[in-house]
Scaffold this active site. Structure first.
Site, PDB file in Angstrom:
ATOM      1  CB  CYS A 140     -75.996 -36.321   1.169  1.00  0.00           C
ATOM      2  SG  CYS A 140     -76.314 -37.923   1.936  1.00  0.00           S
ATOM      3  CB  CYS A 170     -78.039 -39.194  -0.306  1.00  0.00           C
ATOM      4  SG  CYS A 170     -78.093 -38.265   1.353  1.00  0.00           S
ATOM      5  CG  ASP A 171     -77.264 -37.775  -3.948  1.00  0.00           C
ATOM      6  OD1 ASP A 171     -78.512 -38.431  -3.946  1.00  0.00           O
ATOM      7  OD2 ASP A 171     -77.346 -36.368  -3.651  1.00  0.00           O
TER       8      ASP A 171
END
Ligand code: NDP
Length: 302
Positions: A132, A135-136
Site C-alpha cells: 500500500c 500507507c507506507d
C-alpha cells in the site's frame, strides 16, 4: 437480534447500510481490518462520479461511514469466523468468540492484496516490502523503489510514489498493461518512472532492511539485481471467503449472485468486489450495495 448484518465496511458495505438504515432495519457492520476497505487505502480516486478533480479514498470512505451512521448503522471491529443457520435466522460467530443473531446478511468483504510468494517477501514486510503506497510511501522520500504489477493499482501506486521517491521502477511480467490508458499515458511521461517489462521477481534480498530485488527476464531467463529500498506489490486481489466454508458455495473464492445480489442461500446477499463480476470499481461496489440494501429490505418485509 439484528435485521441485517453487513460483513465488510468498504464502499459496498456502507452503501448497503445507508439503504437498510433508511429502511429502519437494525443494521450492524462487522469489519476485521480497515474501515473503508481497499478504497480507504487509495490516495486519489479519479473516476468516481461527482468529483471532477478526484477524491481522496480515506475522505470518501469517512463520508460513507458518517452517512451510514446517521441512519443508525452500528459498527463493530471483529472478524467473522463462521456462519450457521439457526431457528431464529442466522448466527455469525466471530474469531473473538462473540455470537450475533440476524435475520439477513450482506457479505461485502471485498478482496485482499495478492502476495508474490517469493523468498524474502514475508521476511521484509514492513522493512521494505509493502502492499500500500498510500500507507507506507512516505517512508521512501528520496529513495529508489519498485512497484510490481501492470493493473490499475500498480500504475496508480507508481504515479503516487513518483511524487515522493527519487526513482520508481515499474516491474511487469509482460508488455501489455491491464491498467486504463489514461493512467498508462501519464506514467509513460513521468520522468522518474522507469519500466522494467517482461520481468518477474525471483527473490527479495537484504540484511536488516531490504536492499534489492532479483528480477528474472521471462524471455531469456537472465537475472539482474535491482537496488531498491522499497517494493510495492500490486498484483491483484484474492478473495478471503474461507469463513463461508460449508455455508455458501464460492467460485474460486468469489460469490455468485443474481442481479438482486441474492446468493444461493435465502436471506444472504453479496455485494462489491467479492462477487463473481467483471468490473471491480468503487462505483460498481456502490451500485451492488444499493441493490443489496433494497433487496434485503424487500426480503424482510416478506
Ligand atoms: P489486476 O488483477 O487488474 O492486475 C493485476 C496485475 O498484476 C496484472 O497486470 C497481472 O499481470 C499482475 N500479476 C498478477 N499476478 C502476478 C504475479 N504472480 N507476478 C507478477 N505479476 C502478477 O489487479 P489490480 O489490483 O490492479 O486491480 C483490481 C481491480 O480493481 C481491477 O478491476 C481494477 O480495474 C480495479 N482498480 C481500479 C482502479 C481505478 O482507479 N479505476 C484503481 C485500482 C484498482 P497480467 O496482466 O500479466 O495478468
Amino acid at each position: 437480534m439484528y435485521d441485517v448484518i453487513i460483513i465488510g465496511s468498504g464502499a459496498a458495505g456502507f452503501s448497503a447500510a445507508i439503504y437498510t438504515g433508511r429502511a429502519k432495519l437494525k443494521t450492524l457492520i462487522l469489519e476485521k481490518g480497515v474501515i473503508g476497505g481497499n478504497t480507504a487505502q487509495t490516495d486519489l480516486i479519479d473516476n468516481y462520479p461527482g468529483f471532477p478533480f478526484g477524491v481522496n479514498g480515506v475522505d470518501l470512505m469517512e463520508d460513507f461511514r458518517k452517512q451510514a451512521e446517521r441512519f443508525g448503522t452500528e459498527i463493530e471491529m471483529d472478524e467473522v469466523a463462521s456462519i450457521e443457520e439457526v431457528a431464529e435466522g442466522k448466527k455469525i460467530i466471530t474469531s473473538s468468540g462473540k455470537e450475533y443473531l440476524t435475520r439477513a446478511i450482506i457479505i461485502a468483504v471485498g478482496a485482499k492484496r495478492r502476495e508474490l510468494g517469493v523468498l524474502g517477501e514475508d521476511e521484509f514486510i514492513g522493512r521494505g516490502v509493502s502492499y500500500c503506497a498510500t500507507c507506507d510511501g512516505a517512508f521512501f522520500g528520496n529513495a529508489k523503489v519498485a512497484v510490481i504489477g501492470g493493473g490499475d493499482s500498480a500504475v496508480k501506486e507508481a504515479l503516487y510514489l513518483a511524487d515522493i521517491a527519487d526513482k520508481v521502477y515499474l516491474v511487469h511480467r509482460r508488455e501489455g498493461f491491464r491498467a486504463n490508458q489514461t493512467a498508462i499515458d501519464k506514467m509513460k511521461v513521468t520522468n522518474n518512472i522507469e519500466l522494467k517489462l517482461n520481468k518477474v521477481v525471483s527473490s527479495i534480498k537484504g540484511d536488516s532492511l531490504m536492499e534489492s530485488l532479483v528480477l528474472k527476464d521471462v524471455n531469456t531467463g537472465q537475472e539482474e539485481d535491482l537496488s531498491v529500498e522499497g517494493v510495492f506489490v500490486s498484483i491483484g486481489l484474492v478473495p478471503a471467503t474461507e469463513f463461508l466454508a460449508g455455508f455458501l458455495e464460492t467460485v474460486d473464492g468469489y460469490i455468485p449472485t443474481n442481479e438482486n445480489m441474492e446468493t444461493a442461500v435465502p436471506g444472504v446477499y453479496a455485494a462489491g468486489d467479492i462477487r463473481v463480476k467483471t468490473a471491480r470499481q468503487v462505483a460498481t461496489a456502490v451500485g451492488d450495495g444499493v441493490v443489496a440494501g433494497m433487496a434485503v429490505t424487500e426480503y424482510l418485509k416478506e
